[in-house]
Write an enzyme that holds these catalytic residues in place. Structure first.
Site, PDB file in Angstrom:
ATOM      1  N   ASN A  11      42.669  26.607  43.060  1.00  0.00           N
ATOM      2  CA  ASN A  11      43.277  26.000  41.876  1.00  0.00           C
ATOM      3  C   ASN A  11      44.785  26.213  41.971  1.00  0.00           C
ATOM      4  O   ASN A  11      45.265  27.327  41.800  1.00  0.00           O
ATOM      5  CB  ASN A  11      42.697  26.681  40.620  1.00  0.00           C
ATOM      6  N   LYS A  13      47.085  25.082  40.040  1.00  0.00           N
ATOM      7  CA  LYS A  13      47.788  25.108  38.751  1.00  0.00           C
ATOM      8  C   LYS A  13      49.032  24.192  38.840  1.00  0.00           C
ATOM      9  O   LYS A  13      48.966  23.167  39.505  1.00  0.00           O
ATOM     10  CB  LYS A  13      48.127  26.551  38.362  1.00  0.00           C
ATOM     11  N   HIS A  96      39.584  25.829  31.853  1.00  0.00           N
ATOM     12  CA  HIS A  96      40.275  26.993  32.417  1.00  0.00           C
ATOM     13  C   HIS A  96      40.908  27.801  31.281  1.00  0.00           C
ATOM     14  O   HIS A  96      41.408  27.225  30.314  1.00  0.00           O
ATOM     15  CB  HIS A  96      41.343  26.543  33.417  1.00  0.00           C
ATOM     16  N   GLU A  98      43.665  29.235  30.974  1.00  0.00           N
ATOM     17  CA  GLU A  98      45.059  28.907  30.643  1.00  0.00           C
ATOM     18  C   GLU A  98      45.109  27.703  29.715  1.00  0.00           C
ATOM     19  O   GLU A  98      45.940  27.629  28.800  1.00  0.00           O
ATOM     20  CB  GLU A  98      45.853  28.660  31.936  1.00  0.00           C
ATOM     21  N   GLU A 168      35.333  33.528  34.926  1.00  0.00           N
ATOM     22  CA  GLU A 168      36.711  33.971  35.099  1.00  0.00           C
ATOM     23  C   GLU A 168      37.116  34.886  33.947  1.00  0.00           C
ATOM     24  O   GLU A 168      37.593  34.407  32.907  1.00  0.00           O
ATOM     25  CB  GLU A 168      37.642  32.754  35.130  1.00  0.00           C
ATOM     26  N   GLY A 174      45.433  36.239  37.519  1.00  0.00           N
ATOM     27  CA  GLY A 174      46.870  36.364  37.762  1.00  0.00           C
ATOM     28  C   GLY A 174      47.407  37.754  37.490  1.00  0.00           C
ATOM     29  O   GLY A 174      48.617  37.967  37.430  1.00  0.00           O
ATOM     30  N   SER A 212      41.990  36.949  40.557  1.00  0.00           N
ATOM     31  CA  SER A 212      42.609  37.796  41.586  1.00  0.00           C
ATOM     32  C   SER A 212      41.745  37.961  42.833  1.00  0.00           C
ATOM     33  O   SER A 212      41.681  39.039  43.418  1.00  0.00           O
ATOM     34  CB  SER A 212      42.991  39.159  40.992  1.00  0.00           C
ATOM     35  N   GLY A 233      43.236  31.367  42.563  1.00  0.00           N
ATOM     36  CA  GLY A 233      44.540  30.906  42.091  1.00  0.00           C
ATOM     37  C   GLY A 233      45.611  31.242  43.115  1.00  0.00           C
ATOM     38  O   GLY A 233      45.793  30.552  44.116  1.00  0.00           O
ATOM     39  N   GLY A 234      46.313  32.342  42.889  1.00  0.00           N
ATOM     40  CA  GLY A 234      47.470  32.716  43.712  1.00  0.00           C
ATOM     41  C   GLY A 234      47.219  32.676  45.220  1.00  0.00           C
ATOM     42  O   GLY A 234      48.031  32.126  45.969  1.00  0.00           O
TER      43      GLY A 234
HETATM   44  P1  PGA Z   1      44.220  34.098  40.297  1.00  0.00           P
HETATM   45  O1  PGA Z   1      43.769  32.821  39.410  1.00  0.00           O
HETATM   46  O2  PGA Z   1      43.373  34.068  41.547  1.00  0.00           O
HETATM   47  O3  PGA Z   1      45.667  33.900  40.567  1.00  0.00           O
HETATM   48  O4  PGA Z   1      43.925  35.309  39.468  1.00  0.00           O
HETATM   49  C1  PGA Z   1      42.423  32.469  39.290  1.00  0.00           C
HETATM   50  C2  PGA Z   1      42.300  31.267  38.403  1.00  0.00           C
HETATM   51  O5  PGA Z   1      43.077  31.104  37.464  1.00  0.00           O
HETATM   52  O6  PGA Z   1      41.402  30.401  38.608  1.00  0.00           O
END
Ligand code: PGA
Length: 250
Positions: A11, A13, A96, A98, A168, A174, A212, A233-234
């Protein structure tokens, strides 16, 4: 693991221009050429078309990060399922955290988005998860149950196996804090039970962990029987780290 193909999604973002997205795909493809897993990229809307073009002839699938539940209308700034289908997008991330926390996404809207995606032929990747306060208050299962029952209310039991669910925990996104494999597995087993309770083919359902996920914790998480994949994500922003996570899925 039962017969569930591992599902590893990046993802992005609000990251990557079209040029950056195309460069990522070109760097990723040789690194994952041998994989049998489902590998899914979730670019921002502007890069969807370019990523779709670049992945033709490969096993890579493409997901949007959101969509509106209506097919068309006066909804400035929104994108509908038929618009994604026209681009040959395969899937769509819905709910999600966010979007739930920062952008006003509601369970009421999700209850319409999930069936709208399925009806259009898009695979919904539905995200659910508890906040830190909710976990500390012992409400994890109640929160997951509430989100799942609300968001899947419009999905008939025969269609449930076509939904991918991502567990999640909000406190792990994050933050560098990962749920332990035990915590993730426990929550995912609970999610599978809720889907079973709705009459869905729960054994076929892919349920991912997200929060993460990194190359150094992926093997431990993905080695768990109940964890069918990862929403990254990251670490999904770099071809090296993302392909290492794909490899860690076995
Ligand atoms: P992250 O994000 O791996 O950076 O924690 C996961 C996500 O938001 O799907």
């Amino acid at each position: 693991m039962p017969d569930r193909t591992p599902y590893i999604a990046a993802n992005w973002k609000m990251h990557k221009t079209v040029a950056e997205a195309v460069a990522f795909v070109d760097a990723l493809l040789p690194r994952i050429a041998a994989t049998q897993h489902d590998v899914v990229l979730c670019p921002p809307f502007t890069a969807l078309g370019a990523v779709v073009e670049r992945r033709y002839g490969t096993a890579v699938r493409v997901a949007a990060q959101n969509m509106h539940e209506e097919e068309q209308g006066a909804f400035t700034g929104e994108i509908s399922a038929p618009m994604l289908v026209e681009l040959d997008v395969d899937a769509v991330v819905l709910g999600h955290s966010e979007r739930r926390r920062l952008l006003g996404e509601t369970d009421e809207a999700l209850a319409r988005k999930v069936p709208a995606a399925l009806a259009a032929g898009l695979e919904p990747i539905l995200c659910v998860g508890e906040s830190e306060e909710e976990r500390d208050a012992g409400q994890t299962e109640a929160v997951l149950e509430r989100q799942l029952q609300a968001d899947l209310a419009g999905v008939g039991s025969t269609d449930l196996a076509g939904v991918v669910i991502a567990y999640e925990p909000v406190w792990a996104i994050g933050t560098g804090r990962t749920a332990t494999p035990e915590q993730a597995e426990e929550a995912i087993a609970f999610i599978r039970d809720v889907v079973r309770g709705r009459g869905g083919a729960a054994e076929e359902l892919r349920i991912l962990y997200g929060g993460s996920v990194k190359p150094d914790n992926a093997a431990e998480l993905l080695g768990r029987e109940e964890i069918d994949g990862a929403l990254v994500g990251g670490a999904g922003l770099e071809p090296d780290s993302f392909s290492e996570i794909v490899e860690a899925a076995g």
